[in-house]
Design a protein around this motif. Sequence first.
Motif, PDB file in Angstrom:
ATOM      1  N   UNK A  11     -31.941  73.545 -15.221  1.00 28.27           N
ATOM      2  CA  UNK A  11     -31.593  74.938 -14.970  1.00 28.27           C
ATOM      3  C   UNK A  11     -32.779  75.703 -14.393  1.00 28.27           C
ATOM      4  N   UNK A  12     -33.984  75.381 -14.868  1.00 26.88           N
ATOM      5  CA  UNK A  12     -35.191  76.036 -14.345  1.00 26.88           C
ATOM      6  C   UNK A  12     -35.398  75.681 -12.879  1.00 26.88           C
ATOM      7  N   UNK A  13     -35.179  74.413 -12.550  1.00 26.45           N
ATOM      8  CA  UNK A  13     -35.291  73.990 -11.156  1.00 26.45           C
ATOM      9  C   UNK A  13     -34.247  74.702 -10.300  1.00 26.45           C
ATOM     10  N   UNK A  14     -33.033  74.847 -10.841  1.00 28.69           N
ATOM     11  CA  UNK A  14     -31.983  75.554 -10.109  1.00 28.69           C
ATOM     12  C   UNK A  14     -32.335  77.008  -9.864  1.00 28.69           C
ATOM     13  N   UNK A  15     -32.933  77.660 -10.869  1.00 28.73           N
ATOM     14  CA  UNK A  15     -33.359  79.053 -10.706  1.00 28.73           C
ATOM     15  C   UNK A  15     -34.443  79.164  -9.639  1.00 28.73           C
ATOM     16  N   UNK A  16     -35.347  78.193  -9.612  1.00 25.27           N
ATOM     17  CA  UNK A  16     -36.416  78.185  -8.606  1.00 25.27           C
ATOM     18  C   UNK A  16     -35.838  78.057  -7.199  1.00 25.27           C
ATOM     19  N   UNK A  17     -34.861  77.169  -7.044  1.00 22.89           N
ATOM     20  CA  UNK A  17     -34.223  76.983  -5.740  1.00 22.89           C
ATOM     21  C   UNK A  17     -33.495  78.260  -5.319  1.00 22.89           C
ATOM     22  N   UNK A  18     -32.833  78.917  -6.277  1.00 23.24           N
ATOM     23  CA  UNK A  18     -32.133  80.173  -5.975  1.00 23.24           C
ATOM     24  C   UNK A  18     -33.102  81.235  -5.471  1.00 23.24           C
ATOM     25  N   UNK A  19     -34.255  81.341  -6.129  1.00 23.28           N
ATOM     26  CA  UNK A  19     -35.260  82.324  -5.711  1.00 23.28           C
ATOM     27  C   UNK A  19     -35.807  81.978  -4.328  1.00 23.28           C
ATOM     28  N   UNK A 154     -26.819  87.224  -4.681  1.00 22.95           N
ATOM     29  CA  UNK A 154     -25.538  86.780  -5.230  1.00 22.95           C
ATOM     30  C   UNK A 154     -24.818  85.835  -4.273  1.00 22.95           C
ATOM     31  N   UNK A 155     -25.005  86.069  -2.968  1.00 22.44           N
ATOM     32  CA  UNK A 155     -24.369  85.207  -1.971  1.00 22.44           C
ATOM     33  C   UNK A 155     -24.903  83.780  -2.027  1.00 22.44           C
ATOM     34  N   UNK A 156     -26.162  83.614  -2.437  1.00 24.69           N
ATOM     35  CA  UNK A 156     -26.745  82.267  -2.479  1.00 24.69           C
ATOM     36  C   UNK A 156     -26.003  81.351  -3.441  1.00 24.69           C
ATOM     37  N   UNK A 157     -25.220  81.926  -4.366  1.00 24.86           N
ATOM     38  CA  UNK A 157     -24.484  81.098  -5.328  1.00 24.86           C
ATOM     39  C   UNK A 157     -23.494  80.167  -4.635  1.00 24.86           C
ATOM     40  N   UNK A 158     -22.952  80.600  -3.488  1.00 28.06           N
ATOM     41  CA  UNK A 158     -21.978  79.751  -2.805  1.00 28.06           C
ATOM     42  C   UNK A 158     -22.654  78.556  -2.134  1.00 28.06           C
ATOM     43  N   UNK A 159     -23.998  78.585  -2.045  1.00 33.14           N
ATOM     44  CA  UNK A 159     -24.708  77.463  -1.430  1.00 33.14           C
ATOM     45  C   UNK A 159     -24.548  76.181  -2.234  1.00 33.14           C
ATOM     46  N   UNK A 160     -24.153  76.314  -3.502  1.00 34.12           N
ATOM     47  CA  UNK A 160     -23.922  75.125  -4.320  1.00 34.12           C
ATOM     48  C   UNK A 160     -22.788  74.267  -3.748  1.00 34.12           C
ATOM     49  N   UNK A 161     -21.927  74.881  -2.941  1.00 29.07           N
ATOM     50  CA  UNK A 161     -20.789  74.154  -2.366  1.00 29.07           C
ATOM     51  C   UNK A 161     -21.201  73.230  -1.241  1.00 29.07           C
ATOM     52  N   UNK A 191     -29.494  84.950 -16.176  1.00 29.89           N
ATOM     53  CA  UNK A 191     -30.593  84.662 -15.256  1.00 29.89           C
ATOM     54  C   UNK A 191     -30.409  85.409 -13.945  1.00 29.89           C
ATOM     55  N   UNK A 192     -29.180  85.409 -13.408  1.00 28.00           N
ATOM     56  CA  UNK A 192     -28.922  86.161 -12.175  1.00 28.00           C
ATOM     57  C   UNK A 192     -29.202  87.651 -12.382  1.00 28.00           C
ATOM     58  N   UNK A 193     -28.816  88.164 -13.553  1.00 32.18           N
ATOM     59  CA  UNK A 193     -29.067  89.574 -13.850  1.00 32.18           C
ATOM     60  C   UNK A 193     -30.564  89.866 -13.901  1.00 32.18           C
ATOM     61  N   UNK A 194     -31.327  88.966 -14.508  1.00 32.00           N
ATOM     62  CA  UNK A 194     -32.780  89.157 -14.593  1.00 32.00           C
ATOM     63  C   UNK A 194     -33.420  89.117 -13.214  1.00 32.00           C
ATOM     64  N   UNK A 195     -32.975  88.177 -12.373  1.00 32.18           N
ATOM     65  CA  UNK A 195     -33.515  88.093 -11.010  1.00 32.18           C
ATOM     66  C   UNK A 195     -33.189  89.369 -10.247  1.00 32.18           C
ATOM     67  N   UNK A 196     -31.937  89.848 -10.372  1.00 28.39           N
ATOM     68  CA  UNK A 196     -31.532  91.075  -9.694  1.00 28.39           C
ATOM     69  C   UNK A 196     -32.352  92.262 -10.177  1.00 28.39           C
ATOM     70  N   UNK A 197     -32.641  92.304 -11.477  1.00 23.88           N
ATOM     71  CA  UNK A 197     -33.424  93.415 -12.037  1.00 23.88           C
ATOM     72  C   UNK A 197     -34.836  93.421 -11.469  1.00 23.88           C
ATOM     73  N   UNK A 198     -35.422  92.234 -11.330  1.00 27.19           N
ATOM     74  CA  UNK A 198     -36.760  92.133 -10.745  1.00 27.19           C
ATOM     75  C   UNK A 198     -36.734  92.597  -9.291  1.00 27.19           C
ATOM     76  N   UNK A 199     -35.716  92.193  -8.548  1.00 26.06           N
ATOM     77  CA  UNK A 199     -35.607  92.604  -7.148  1.00 26.06           C
ATOM     78  C   UNK A 199     -35.450  94.119  -7.025  1.00 26.06           C
ATOM     79  N   UNK A 200     -34.614  94.701  -7.890  1.00 23.14           N
ATOM     80  CA  UNK A 200     -34.429  96.157  -7.870  1.00 23.14           C
ATOM     81  C   UNK A 200     -35.745  96.860  -8.172  1.00 23.14           C
ATOM     82  N   UNK A 201     -36.467  96.351  -9.168  1.00 27.73           N
ATOM     83  CA  UNK A 201     -37.764  96.942  -9.504  1.00 27.73           C
ATOM     84  C   UNK A 201     -38.752  96.851  -8.359  1.00 27.73           C
ATOM     85  N   UNK A 202     -38.763  95.711  -7.669  1.00 30.14           N
ATOM     86  CA  UNK A 202     -39.678  95.530  -6.537  1.00 30.14           C
ATOM     87  C   UNK A 202     -39.332  96.487  -5.401  1.00 30.14           C
ATOM     88  N   UNK A 203     -38.049  96.654  -5.128  1.00 32.62           N
ATOM     89  CA  UNK A 203     -37.629  97.569  -4.059  1.00 32.62           C
ATOM     90  C   UNK A 203     -37.976  99.010  -4.420  1.00 32.62           C
TER      91      UNK A 203
END
Length: 222
Positions: A11-19, A154-161, A191-203
């Motif tokens: 799961x950690x590797x998957x999160x890294x790939x998503x980022x 969020x769109x990157x989730x479809x890349x799993x297909x 995890x997606x929520x946490x990533x989104x929160x970090x992105x919102x904070x950065x913006x």
Amino acid sequence: MEVLVEFFPLLLKGATVTIQLTVVSAVIALVISFVVGLARLSRYRVVRVLSVIYLEFFRGTSALVQMFFMFYVLPLFGLTLAPFAAGFLACGMNLGSYGSEVVRGAIKSVGKPQREAALSLNYTTFQLYRHVLIPQAIPMMIPPFGNLLIELMKLTAVASLITISDLTFAAQIVRAQTGLTLEPFLLILVVYFLIASVLVGAVDLLAWRIKTKRKLNVRTGN
């Protein structure tokens, strides 16, 4: 819970790939946003028409279908893309079409007196955009670009297909091997929520820094 701990590295590797996919796609989308957005404002009709064709095509077709086309169809014409390349190109080119409207709208919103003042100083078109229009438009671009960045993530989730081992793909593997459904997908939601929160904070931080810098420049007369 013990099962999730066992699959944590996956799961950690998957999160890294998503980022990684989000960051690379965002760079592609940002470049396309400015190229197509500025092309929409070109004095040359051919350039404007080509930019509109690009915009309408990528906004009018599904991002998932675009990704499938790049991964499954292009090899039929001799162009084979790795899953990651097909993923970030599809995501970046799709969101770039939306971003181009942000760029065009922000630049057009700059007041007409600013343009007239630049022309009175004999600015070239490049100088007009470089020193007047784009610097004033960027602060207006930040909030909508932030929203597009979240949509991109969020769109990157479809890349799993297309077999990209992102976070969603990792959750599907956990589900297939353990029979668990609630736990892995609830975890990736967090995890997606946490990533989104970090992105919102950065913006938000970027927007604050640009705003602060503009105020400082006004006070110092720069």
